[in-house]
Design an enzyme around this catalytic site. Structure first.
Site, mmCIF file in Angstrom:
data_model
loop_
_atom_site.group_PDB
_atom_site.id
_atom_site.type_symbol
_atom_site.label_atom_id
_atom_site.label_comp_id
_atom_site.label_asym_id
_atom_site.label_seq_id
_atom_site.Cartn_x
_atom_site.Cartn_y
_atom_site.Cartn_z
ATOM 1 N N HIS A 276 2.856 -30.102 26.335
ATOM 2 C CA HIS A 276 3.235 -29.599 27.653
ATOM 3 C C HIS A 276 3.415 -30.685 28.716
ATOM 4 C CE1 HIS A 276 1.212 -25.485 26.577
ATOM 5 N NE2 HIS A 276 2.370 -25.649 25.980
HETATM 6 C C1 LIG Z 1 6.195 -28.244 19.478
HETATM 7 C C2 LIG Z 1 6.173 -27.602 20.826
HETATM 8 C C3 LIG Z 1 5.498 -26.395 21.001
HETATM 9 C C4 LIG Z 1 5.466 -25.792 22.265
HETATM 10 N N1 LIG Z 1 4.945 -24.542 22.372
HETATM 11 C C5 LIG Z 1 5.095 -23.865 23.543
HETATM 12 C C6 LIG Z 1 4.745 -22.500 23.638
HETATM 13 O O1 LIG Z 1 4.368 -21.843 22.659
HETATM 14 N N2 LIG Z 1 4.888 -21.893 24.845
HETATM 15 C C7 LIG Z 1 5.332 -22.565 25.949
HETATM 16 O O2 LIG Z 1 5.379 -21.979 27.026
HETATM 17 N N3 LIG Z 1 5.673 -23.865 25.879
HETATM 18 C C8 LIG Z 1 5.613 -24.517 24.698
HETATM 19 N N4 LIG Z 1 6.036 -25.805 24.607
HETATM 20 C C9 LIG Z 1 6.497 -26.480 25.824
HETATM 21 C C10 LIG Z 1 7.885 -26.010 26.274
HETATM 22 O O3 LIG Z 1 8.736 -25.859 25.167
HETATM 23 C C11 LIG Z 1 8.435 -27.043 27.278
HETATM 24 O O4 LIG Z 1 7.595 -27.086 28.409
HETATM 25 C C12 LIG Z 1 9.838 -26.712 27.751
HETATM 26 O O5 LIG Z 1 10.692 -26.469 26.666
HETATM 27 C C13 LIG Z 1 10.371 -27.865 28.601
HETATM 28 O O6 LIG Z 1 11.705 -27.609 28.927
HETATM 29 P P1 LIG Z 1 12.659 -28.744 29.504
HETATM 30 O O7 LIG Z 1 13.952 -28.081 29.778
HETATM 31 O O8 LIG Z 1 11.966 -29.459 30.593
HETATM 32 O O9 LIG Z 1 12.805 -29.795 28.318
HETATM 33 P P2 LIG Z 1 13.444 -29.605 26.864
HETATM 34 O O10 LIG Z 1 13.473 -28.168 26.488
HETATM 35 O O11 LIG Z 1 12.736 -30.542 25.972
HETATM 36 O O12 LIG Z 1 14.951 -30.044 27.061
HETATM 37 C C14 LIG Z 1 15.411 -31.345 27.308
HETATM 38 C C15 LIG Z 1 16.768 -31.462 26.634
HETATM 39 O O13 LIG Z 1 17.411 -32.647 27.082
HETATM 40 C C16 LIG Z 1 17.972 -33.323 25.971
HETATM 41 N N5 LIG Z 1 18.060 -34.735 26.341
HETATM 42 C C17 LIG Z 1 17.042 -35.571 26.650
HETATM 43 N N6 LIG Z 1 17.517 -36.791 26.962
HETATM 44 C C18 LIG Z 1 18.873 -36.714 26.864
HETATM 45 C C19 LIG Z 1 19.917 -37.646 27.067
HETATM 46 N N7 LIG Z 1 19.669 -38.904 27.441
HETATM 47 N N8 LIG Z 1 21.211 -37.242 26.872
HETATM 48 C C20 LIG Z 1 21.485 -35.960 26.510
HETATM 49 N N9 LIG Z 1 20.510 -35.031 26.297
HETATM 50 C C21 LIG Z 1 19.227 -35.406 26.478
HETATM 51 C C22 LIG Z 1 16.998 -33.033 24.854
HETATM 52 O O14 LIG Z 1 17.545 -33.264 23.582
HETATM 53 C C23 LIG Z 1 16.661 -31.573 25.116
HETATM 54 O O15 LIG Z 1 17.569 -30.709 24.501
HETATM 55 C C24 LIG Z 1 6.078 -26.439 23.373
HETATM 56 C C25 LIG Z 1 6.760 -27.639 23.202
HETATM 57 C C26 LIG Z 1 6.830 -28.222 21.937
HETATM 58 C C27 LIG Z 1 7.585 -29.518 21.756
#
Ligand SMILES: Cc1cc2nc3c(=O)[nH]c(=O)nc-3n(C[C@H](O)[C@H](O)[C@H](O)COP(=O)(O)OP(=O)(O)OC[C@H]3O[C@@H](n4cnc5c(N)ncnc54)[C@H](O)[C@@H]3O)c2cc1C
Length: 498
Positions: free
Chosen positions: A440
């Site tokens: 997280h």
């Molecule tokens: C294994 C795991 C289990 C989890 N379990 C839970 C759960 O059960 N419940 C819950 O609430 N939360 C859970 N989480 C946490 C939750 O998934 C995250 O807090 C949330 O997805 C974050 O969203 P985000 O959009 O900030 O980042 P992300 O969803 O990680 O998205 C970032 C995106 O940007 C892309 N990216 C990054 N850098 C670049 C770049 N330079 N160029 C192009 N693209 C790029 C990545 O590939 C990715 O697709 C879990 C996370 C993980 C990894």
């Protein structure tokens, strides 16, 4: 030329791109470093840990952690359409009312719980948030054990209530309902939304203090895309600060040391990193009922034909929110219960059946940071969560481990309890040897220090950030719902200007 460029198709980016492209007059480009989300294991809930250390995982590692015996911890993050929403454990928890009221009180108007509630409701109208379809008897035993230890059933498992229960999950008909499934897929038929996969953003283009586009690398070739209105950074709590730093937006000293020209001095980029640490209290199970034998042909058939059975399990089926001290204002420990051995992220499979109780610290005082190791955009940044640098964190999680031991020894587990996976005499020592991330990370482009309350980056015009990195303080539960809410609210803020 696009109107908006959204970088990162994760939990947040899919939402922002989908919402902005609802206006047919706006041309939106969504850029994702990873591939489309075609692999079967993405969609089968119980298979999520099979994605770990695969090409669909950024597969980060922290720097050695001083308070964890110098261990460097594995941090998975999704690298595909849907980002981490395509590999997470699907637990849906909004978080505490007090979390959002605190964000507001830190100087971020519009982010109190009553302000953000409509955006949670918007998320819940798109992502399918469901009751689980197949709850293992061991998970029922966990909730019963909670009752035997004076932890009552929680009125809801949304993070605001104390007590135990079964988590709600982001699933539709027993399949994962990721941000890509719920938001992006239905938007793809719009002619005004362009989605590029396998395109790695390497630098923001800034002209006269204004973000005008992005430089990227695709199959070894460099290209540029331009945005007439705004660039929205949704690359997550690691990717977003990394891209800002590579673009010369960050602390002057760090940029100058690497020879990166300073475009905007924003001292807090990459600072304020927060995460929920967790540790497993595990036991063997004397009956062959855990998820260890979920992968059978009949279970696959059941899953494929009816979306039923143990393959629909999100693994972290049950849980509880508790206060380790009566004087704690909020619950400081959240339990995740898995009816299976969960050792080293499920990558190590002890023989036989088992169950795992995972106390997780959700009131976190320690603060870490992310910083560049080099100017190479393909070099992962240094991740230093500084787990347990605040001693209160260690004491609290140790209190959680004590409760987990008590739960495991309660009557409800008598028919099942086998040998302990770990002998835990000293809870703090157990944490130092075995604590891991609960996945997280947040806070590295925090509202109030890197972006303002409308998510506009300080010092650079036309550049917003909308993902887990903008949380000023981590919420008291799993972070996906809060991230999706941020993306819904960001879309409204942007559209108000359009
Ligand atoms: C294994 C795991 C289990 C989890 N379990 C839970 C759960 O059960 N419940 C819950 O609430 N939360 C859970 N989480 C946490 C939750 O998934 C995250 O807090 C949330 O997805 C974050 O969203 P985000 O959009 O900030 O980042 P992300 O969803 O990680 O998205 C970032 C995106 O940007 C892309 N990216 C990054 N850098 C670049 C770049 N330079 N160029 C192009 N693209 C790029 C990545 O590939 C990715 O697709 C879990 C996370 C993980 C990894």
């Amino acid at each position: 030329m696009y109107d908006y460029i959204v970088i990162g198709a994760g939990s947040a980016g899919c939402i922002v791109a989908s919402r902005l492209s609802e206006n047919p007059d706006l041309h939106v480009l969504l850029i994702e470093a990873g591939p489309p989300d075609r692999q079967r294991e993405i969609h089968i809930p119980a298979a999520f840990s099979k994605l770990f250390k695969s090409p669909l995982d950024w597969n980060f590692t922290t720097v050695p952690q001083e308070h964890l015996n110098g261990r460097a911890l594995y941090w998975p993050r999704g690298k595909m359409l849907g980002g981490s929403s395509s590999m997470n454990a699907m637990v849906y928890v909004r978080g505490r009312r007090s979390d959002y009221d605190r964000w507001r009180d830190l100087g971020n108007p519009g982010w109190g719980f009553d302000d953000v509630r409509p955006y949670f409701e918007a998320v819940e109208s798109k992502v399918s948030v469901s009751d689980q379809r197949s709850i293992n008897p061991l998970s029922h035993a966990f909730v019963e054990a909670c009752g035997q230890c004076n932890i009552a059933r929680a009125p809801s498992m949304n993070g605001d209530d104390e007590g135990a229960g079964f988590y709600r999950v982001t699933q539709r008909n027993g399949r994962r309902s990721s941000a890509a499934d719920a938001y992006l897929r239905p938007a793809l038929r719009r002619g005004n939304l362009t989605v590029w996969t396998g395109v790695h953003a390497t630098r923001l283009l800034i002209d006269n203090g204004r973000a005008t586009g992005v430089e990227y690398v695709q199959r070894g070739s460099t290209g540029q895309a331009h945005a007439a209105r705004e660039v929205i950074l949704c690359a997550g709590a690691i990717g977003s600060p990394q891209l800002l730093l590579l673009s010369g937006i960050g602390p002057r000293e760090q940029l100058e040391a690497l020879g990166i020209p300073v475009v905007a001095e924003v001292a807090s980029v990459g600072e304020n990193l927060q995460d929920h640490p967790a540790v497993v209290v595990g036991f063997g199970c004397t009956q062959p009922i855990s998820l260890s034998n979920a992968e059978t042909i009949p279970n696959f058939v059941r899953y494929l034909l009816r979306g039923q059975g143990p393959l629909t399990s999100n693994v972290a089926e049950a849980g509880a929110f508790i206060r380790t001290q009566p004087e704690c204002a909020d619950c400081d420990i959240q339990f995740h219960f898995a009816p299976v051995h969960y050792v080293e992220h499920g990558l190590v499979k002890p023989p036989g059946h088992g169950f795992s109780i995972g106390p997780t610290l959700v009131t976190v005082e320690s603060r870490g940071r992310i910083f560049l190791r080099s100017v190479d955009p393909f070099d992962p940044p240094a991740i230093d969560p500084q787990y347990f640098s605040n001693e209160a964190d260690l004491r609290r999680l140790a209190a959680g481990v004590k409760v987990a031991k008590k739960l495991a020894m309660s009557r409800a587990f008598d028919p099942y309890r086998g040998e302990p996976v770990y002998k835990i005499d000293d809870e703090e020592a157990h944490i130092r040897v075995h604590a891991e991330t609960l996945y997280h990370p947040v806070g590295t482009c925090a509202m109030g220090s890197v972006v303002d309350h409308e998510l506009r980056t300080y010092g650079i015009a036309s550049l917003r950030i909308a993902d887990a990195s903008v949380m000023p303080v981590i919420v008291g539960g799993n972070t996906q719902a809060a991230t999706m809410m941020i993306a819904e609210k960001a879309s409204h803020l942007i559209r108000d200007v359009a």
